[in-house]
Design an enzyme around this catalytic site. Structure first.
Site, PDB file in Angstrom:
ATOM      1  N   LYS A 136      -3.709  -0.533  -8.403  1.00 16.90           N
ATOM      2  CA  LYS A 136      -3.635  -1.991  -8.556  1.00 16.90           C
ATOM      3  C   LYS A 136      -4.214  -2.459  -9.883  1.00 16.90           C
ATOM      4  O   LYS A 136      -5.262  -1.968 -10.322  1.00 16.90           O
ATOM      5  CB  LYS A 136      -4.377  -2.634  -7.377  1.00 16.90           C
ATOM      6  CG  LYS A 136      -4.437  -4.137  -7.369  1.00 16.90           C
ATOM      7  CD  LYS A 136      -3.094  -4.817  -7.511  1.00 16.90           C
ATOM      8  CE  LYS A 136      -2.087  -4.378  -6.468  1.00 16.90           C
ATOM      9  NZ  LYS A 136      -0.692  -4.792  -6.818  1.00 16.90           N
ATOM     10  N   ASP A 165      -1.472   4.704  -6.460  1.00 20.05           N
ATOM     11  CA  ASP A 165      -0.037   4.553  -6.196  1.00 20.05           C
ATOM     12  C   ASP A 165       0.771   5.712  -6.764  1.00 20.05           C
ATOM     13  O   ASP A 165       1.828   6.044  -6.252  1.00 20.05           O
ATOM     14  CB  ASP A 165       0.470   3.223  -6.751  1.00 20.05           C
ATOM     15  CG  ASP A 165      -0.044   2.092  -5.884  1.00 20.05           C
ATOM     16  OD1 ASP A 165      -1.177   1.636  -6.110  1.00 20.05           O
ATOM     17  OD2 ASP A 165       0.668   1.708  -4.941  1.00 20.05           O
ATOM     18  N   GLY A 204       0.866  -1.185   0.000  1.00 23.07           N
ATOM     19  CA  GLY A 204       0.000   0.000   0.000  1.00 23.07           C
ATOM     20  C   GLY A 204       0.899   1.230   0.000  1.00 23.07           C
ATOM     21  O   GLY A 204       1.864   1.298   0.784  1.00 23.07           O
ATOM     22  N   ARG A 241      10.185  -1.234  -4.670  1.00 24.05           N
ATOM     23  CA  ARG A 241       8.978  -1.242  -5.511  1.00 24.05           C
ATOM     24  C   ARG A 241       8.931   0.084  -6.277  1.00 24.05           C
ATOM     25  O   ARG A 241       8.992   1.153  -5.675  1.00 24.05           O
ATOM     26  CB  ARG A 241       7.713  -1.428  -4.648  1.00 24.05           C
ATOM     27  CG  ARG A 241       7.725  -2.775  -3.905  1.00 24.05           C
ATOM     28  CD  ARG A 241       6.355  -3.126  -3.360  1.00 24.05           C
ATOM     29  NE  ARG A 241       5.443  -3.487  -4.430  1.00 24.05           N
ATOM     30  CZ  ARG A 241       4.129  -3.615  -4.259  1.00 24.05           C
ATOM     31  NH1 ARG A 241       3.589  -3.403  -3.074  1.00 24.05           N
ATOM     32  NH2 ARG A 241       3.353  -3.959  -5.276  1.00 24.05           N
ATOM     33  N   GLN A 269      -5.464  -9.023  -2.355  1.00 16.67           N
ATOM     34  CA  GLN A 269      -5.527  -8.017  -1.283  1.00 16.67           C
ATOM     35  C   GLN A 269      -6.974  -7.710  -0.894  1.00 16.67           C
ATOM     36  O   GLN A 269      -7.256  -7.380   0.258  1.00 16.67           O
ATOM     37  CB  GLN A 269      -4.832  -6.720  -1.713  1.00 16.67           C
ATOM     38  CG  GLN A 269      -3.318  -6.813  -1.815  1.00 16.67           C
ATOM     39  CD  GLN A 269      -2.860  -7.171  -3.206  1.00 16.67           C
ATOM     40  OE1 GLN A 269      -3.548  -7.876  -3.946  1.00 16.67           O
ATOM     41  NE2 GLN A 269      -1.694  -6.699  -3.586  1.00 16.67           N
TER      42      GLN A 269
HETATM   43  O1  MRU Z   1       0.616  -4.041  -4.580  1.00 20.37           O
HETATM   44  P1  MRU Z   1      -0.016  -3.300  -3.454  1.00 20.37           P
HETATM   45  O2  MRU Z   1      -0.848  -4.161  -2.561  1.00 20.37           O
HETATM   46  O3  MRU Z   1       0.994  -2.474  -2.693  1.00 20.37           O
HETATM   47  O4  MRU Z   1      -1.003  -2.284  -4.168  1.00 20.37           O
HETATM   48  C1  MRU Z   1      -1.727  -1.386  -3.375  1.00 20.37           C
HETATM   49  C2  MRU Z   1      -2.668  -0.544  -4.139  1.00 20.37           C
HETATM   50  O5  MRU Z   1      -2.754  -0.604  -5.340  1.00 20.37           O
HETATM   51  C3  MRU Z   1      -3.465   0.451  -3.353  1.00 20.37           C
HETATM   52  O6  MRU Z   1      -4.709   0.679  -3.945  1.00 20.37           O
HETATM   53  C4  MRU Z   1      -2.692   1.781  -3.310  1.00 20.37           C
HETATM   54  O7  MRU Z   1      -1.370   1.576  -2.893  1.00 20.37           O
HETATM   55  C5  MRU Z   1      -3.340   2.773  -2.414  1.00 20.37           C
HETATM   56  S1  MRU Z   1      -3.165   2.355  -0.728  1.00 20.37           S
HETATM   57  C6  MRU Z   1      -3.921   3.545   0.207  1.00 20.37           C
END
Ligand code: MRU
Length: 345
Positions: free
Chosen positions: A247, A236, A46, A88, A195
């Site tokens: 995502k 993100d 996240g 990441r 998730q």
């Molecule tokens: O791969 P992840 O689980 O880190 O992806 C997370 C997301 O895509 C969330 O929607 C995004 O980071 C916003 S979190 C408030």
């Protein structure tokens, strides 16, 4: 709700999100290398959460320096920062938090090591504390667009687990629930890493907020049946023109929402806006390991050698986005003009 990120006795404590919902397990971290591994392997995930965790990783990196000269220390901190940044690539919050830590380091670099460490820890704590304040603000603004009795479709997990607390998209849900709006969340399961199924349902159920789980391919059906009032997701990275990386699967939802005249909102802090990127084509998209698609929980579900693609994120063009809910208010199109305005405010 459990805390996902804590600083306890000089160590970073993380709720291991790879184990949820089957096990609630905390892990302690005392070196930056294992913090970097935890981000990469998604023990924590996240966008805002990995920013905050990287900041604490930076603090741990400072405390690991064994030498006694300032020049050597600064070189060491460059390696720490690069290691944390190389985990990441998509969520800009990671780089935003590291930049704040580097700025703090620059301000105090001539002080004693003890004073430097104290200043870095104070900054990491500030990043964490601000995140919760910001998310509550996002919740307050976002509540304005949530109708009474709304069915809110969300994707992935943009909740307390994805942040230091409260959440962005789920922060809006929490605010609407607290306002007595009788909302229900439809949570996409979010393959490949689930998730939505594992985290969003779990954290909403902790708070007794009504939630219904669906597989990713069911959203169109629900929309066609008139069962979705609004889509709210996190982000993100948001480019200056409003194109938004989130995502993988978010883009398909946005197109579906537009086809059914359903409002589609992004909920994110302004720290997620990367104003120097003209549009979404400049956002780096993380490609993750093939086994995440060929397997579920280590169980093979496809031929072992089959070719797969596994982009972790996609970019939703701004034209599909009804509004971007930030801590400074809801930004409406044209984003190229209005995002810039909130960024300088
Ligand atoms: O791969 P992840 O689980 O880190 O992806 C997370 C997301 O895509 C969330 O929607 C995004 O980071 C916003 S979190 C408030």
């Amino acid at each position: 709700m459990y805390n996902s990120i804590e600083w306890v006795d000089g160590k970073l404590r993380l709720l291991d999100q790879t184990k949820l919902p089957c096990q609630v397990e905390y892990r302690d971290f005392s070196d930056y290398q294992s913090v970097a591994k935890a981000i990469k392997s998604m023990v924590v995930r996240g966008a805002p959460a990995i920013g905050s965790v990287a900041a604490y990783g930076f603090v741990l990196g400072a405390s690991q320096f064994a030498g006694d000269d300032h020049a050597g220390f600064l070189q060491h901190m460059e390696v720490v920062s690069e290691t944390l940044a190389a985990t990441r690539p998509t969520a800009v919050n990671l780089f935003w938090a590291l930049r704040r830590m580097e700025d703090t380091l620059r301000e105090v670099k001539d002080n004693s090591f003890a004073a430097i460490e104290a200043a870095l820890l104070a900054e990491a704590h500030a990043i964490a504390a601000e995140d919760i304040v910001v998310n509550r603000k996002i919740g307050e603004y976002g509540n304005e667009i949530v109708p009474q009795g709304a069915n809110i479709l969300t994707h992935c997990n943009a909740g307390a687990l994805a942040t230091v607390g409260y959440g962005t998209a789920l922060g809006v849900v929490r605010a609407a629930h607290a306002a007595g709006k009788n909302v229900r969340v439809y949570a996409d399961e979010t393959r490949p890493l689930l998730q939505g199924a594992r985290l969003t349902t779990w954290e909403l159920m902790q708070d007794k907020i009504p939630v219904t789980l669906l597989t990713d391919n069911m959203a169109g059906y629900l929309m066609q049946k008139g069962q979705v009032s609004v889509v709210i997701v996190g982000a993100d990275r948001i480019a200056a023109n409003g194109d938004t990386a989130n995502k993988i699967g978010t883009y398909s939802l946005a197109v579906l929402a537009q086809a059914h005249n359903i409002p589609f909102y992004i909920a994110a802090p302004t720290a997620t806006v990367d104003i120097k990127l003209i549009d979404g084509s400049e956002i780096p998209i993380e490609e993750r390991t093939k086994s995440e698609v060929r397997e579920i929980y280590g169980q093979q579900v496809a031929p072992a050698e089959v070719e797969v693609v596994n982009p972790a994120f996609d970019v939703t063009p701004a034209k599909y986005i009804s509004g971007i809910i930030t801590e400074k208010g809801i930004v409406l199109p044209p984003y190229s003009v209005n995002l810039l305005k909130v960024m300088v405010r």
